[in-house]
Motif scaffolding. Structure first.
Motif, mmCIF file in Angstrom:
data_model
loop_
_atom_site.group_PDB
_atom_site.id
_atom_site.type_symbol
_atom_site.label_atom_id
_atom_site.label_comp_id
_atom_site.label_asym_id
_atom_site.label_seq_id
_atom_site.Cartn_x
_atom_site.Cartn_y
_atom_site.Cartn_z
ATOM 1 N N ASP A 1 0.863 -1.186 0.000
ATOM 2 C CA ASP A 1 0.000 0.000 0.000
ATOM 3 C C ASP A 1 0.896 1.232 0.000
ATOM 4 O O ASP A 1 1.585 1.507 0.982
ATOM 5 C CB ASP A 1 -0.899 -0.016 1.236
ATOM 6 N N LEU A 2 0.887 1.976 -1.113
ATOM 7 C CA LEU A 2 1.772 3.138 -1.235
ATOM 8 C C LEU A 2 1.123 4.458 -0.819
ATOM 9 O O LEU A 2 1.704 5.517 -1.028
ATOM 10 C CB LEU A 2 2.292 3.254 -2.669
ATOM 11 N N THR A 3 -0.053 4.410 -0.207
ATOM 12 C CA THR A 3 -0.673 5.649 0.256
ATOM 13 C C THR A 3 0.062 6.221 1.471
ATOM 14 O O THR A 3 -0.141 7.369 1.841
ATOM 15 C CB THR A 3 -2.161 5.448 0.602
ATOM 16 N N GLU A 4 0.909 5.395 2.095
ATOM 17 C CA GLU A 4 1.776 5.821 3.193
ATOM 18 C C GLU A 4 3.009 4.918 3.189
ATOM 19 O O GLU A 4 3.085 3.982 2.397
ATOM 20 C CB GLU A 4 1.037 5.738 4.530
ATOM 21 N N ASP A 5 3.974 5.206 4.058
ATOM 22 C CA ASP A 5 5.145 4.336 4.137
ATOM 23 C C ASP A 5 4.683 2.913 4.433
ATOM 24 O O ASP A 5 3.766 2.696 5.243
ATOM 25 C CB ASP A 5 6.105 4.815 5.226
ATOM 26 N N TRP A 6 5.321 1.935 3.784
ATOM 27 C CA TRP A 6 4.920 0.534 3.911
ATOM 28 C C TRP A 6 6.052 -0.265 4.542
ATOM 29 O O TRP A 6 7.213 -0.119 4.166
ATOM 30 C CB TRP A 6 4.592 -0.028 2.523
ATOM 31 N N TYR A 7 5.695 -1.107 5.512
ATOM 32 C CA TYR A 7 6.656 -1.959 6.199
ATOM 33 C C TYR A 7 6.117 -3.382 6.255
ATOM 34 O O TYR A 7 4.917 -3.598 6.391
ATOM 35 C CB TYR A 7 6.891 -1.479 7.646
ATOM 36 N N ASP A 8 7.029 -4.360 6.143
ATOM 37 C CA ASP A 8 6.658 -5.765 6.257
ATOM 38 C C ASP A 8 7.891 -6.521 6.737
ATOM 39 O O ASP A 8 8.925 -5.920 7.023
ATOM 40 C CB ASP A 8 6.156 -6.306 4.905
ATOM 41 N N TYR A 9 7.780 -7.834 6.781
ATOM 42 C CA TYR A 9 8.869 -8.683 7.237
ATOM 43 C C TYR A 9 9.116 -9.760 6.191
ATOM 44 O O TYR A 9 8.170 -10.421 5.738
ATOM 45 C CB TYR A 9 8.511 -9.315 8.592
ATOM 46 N N ASP A 10 10.358 -9.927 5.772
ATOM 47 C CA ASP A 10 10.722 -10.954 4.794
ATOM 48 C C ASP A 10 11.159 -12.198 5.554
ATOM 49 O O ASP A 10 12.221 -12.225 6.169
ATOM 50 C CB ASP A 10 11.850 -10.441 3.890
ATOM 51 N N GLU A 11 10.322 -13.239 5.505
ATOM 52 C CA GLU A 11 10.593 -14.489 6.217
ATOM 53 C C GLU A 11 11.878 -15.153 5.719
ATOM 54 O O GLU A 11 12.602 -15.776 6.489
ATOM 55 C CB GLU A 11 9.420 -15.460 6.048
ATOM 56 N N LYS A 12 12.167 -15.032 4.416
ATOM 57 C CA LYS A 12 13.325 -15.725 3.843
ATOM 58 C C LYS A 12 14.651 -15.107 4.259
ATOM 59 O O LYS A 12 15.646 -15.807 4.397
ATOM 60 C CB LYS A 12 13.198 -15.772 2.324
ATOM 61 N N THR A 13 14.679 -13.792 4.461
ATOM 62 C CA THR A 13 15.924 -13.141 4.878
ATOM 63 C C THR A 13 15.941 -12.851 6.376
ATOM 64 O O THR A 13 16.993 -12.554 6.937
ATOM 65 C CB THR A 13 16.134 -11.811 4.124
ATOM 66 N N GLY A 14 14.756 -12.906 6.992
ATOM 67 C CA GLY A 14 14.668 -12.611 8.417
ATOM 68 C C GLY A 14 14.846 -11.139 8.733
ATOM 69 O O GLY A 14 15.269 -10.793 9.837
ATOM 70 N N GLU A 15 14.519 -10.272 7.767
ATOM 71 C CA GLU A 15 14.713 -8.838 7.974
ATOM 72 C C GLU A 15 13.462 -8.049 7.606
ATOM 73 O O GLU A 15 12.640 -8.493 6.808
ATOM 74 C CB GLU A 15 15.893 -8.349 7.130
ATOM 75 N N GLU A 16 13.371 -6.851 8.200
ATOM 76 C CA GLU A 16 12.282 -5.941 7.860
ATOM 77 C C GLU A 16 12.508 -5.385 6.458
ATOM 78 O O GLU A 16 13.646 -5.138 6.056
ATOM 79 C CB GLU A 16 12.225 -4.792 8.861
ATOM 80 N N VAL A 17 11.422 -5.200 5.720
ATOM 81 C CA VAL A 17 11.478 -4.581 4.393
ATOM 82 C C VAL A 17 10.563 -3.362 4.409
ATOM 83 O O VAL A 17 9.622 -3.292 5.202
ATOM 84 C CB VAL A 17 11.075 -5.569 3.271
#
Length: 162
Positions: free
Chosen positions: A134-150
């Motif tokens: 969702d680009l209406t605001e800053d977007w944050y998630d978690y990448d399970e494969k790398t173990g890091e926040e995206v």
């Protein structure tokens, strides 16, 4: 021709793109101004690249057709290219996402809507996929494969004559 350019700070993801298929089209939303009388259309206009409308007094068609309320001139916009993915760069750079051919009107402002997708930056074919960005605001998630926040932050849009 007009180009929609994007600049964004991508962390842990790349290939940011609108989810835009025939089954689930992305609706591009713009403010439109008549080039004849300079009247700005009072509402946001939304159109997709798969739907076309016939032009009056012509054999052509366009993705968006309207008649100016002020001068009654017919104007149109046609999406000329498939959307391109925005790739991660450091520092963030302007990249063209999509191009439009406009006749009798100008696209003056873009409003982001709909779903965007991105891929994780991990190596190999098993990259993480993010289909609900969702680009209406800053977007944050978690990448399970790398173990890091995206994240996708500081999104800026520019419409320029191409």
């Amino acid at each position: 021709m007009f180009a929609l350019e994007l600049t964004a700070d991508l962390t842990g993801v790349t290939n940011l793109h609108p989810v835009d298929t025939r089954e689930d089209p992305y609706y591009y939303s713009f403010r439109v101004q008549c080039t004849s009388c300079r009247e700005v259309h009072e509402k946001w206009v939304d159109f997709d690249r798969f739907t076309t409308t016939d032009l009056s007094k012509s054999r052509g068609e366009a993705n968006f057709v309207y008649k100016c309320r002020n001068c009654t001139r017919e104007s149109s916009a046609t999406i000329k290219t498939e959307p391109k993915a925005y790739t991660a760069a450091s520092p963030p750079t302007k990249q063209v996402i999509i191009e439009f051919e406009c006749r009798g009107c100008e696209l003056t402002e873009f409003r982001v809507s709909g779903k965007w997708g991105a891929e994780g930056i991990s190596e190999g074919a098993s990259r993480s996929r993010f289909d609900e960005v969702d680009l209406t605001e800053d977007w944050y998630d978690y990448d399970e494969k790398t173990g890091e926040e995206v994240s996708v932050k500081e999104v800026r849009w520019v419409i320029r004559r191409a």
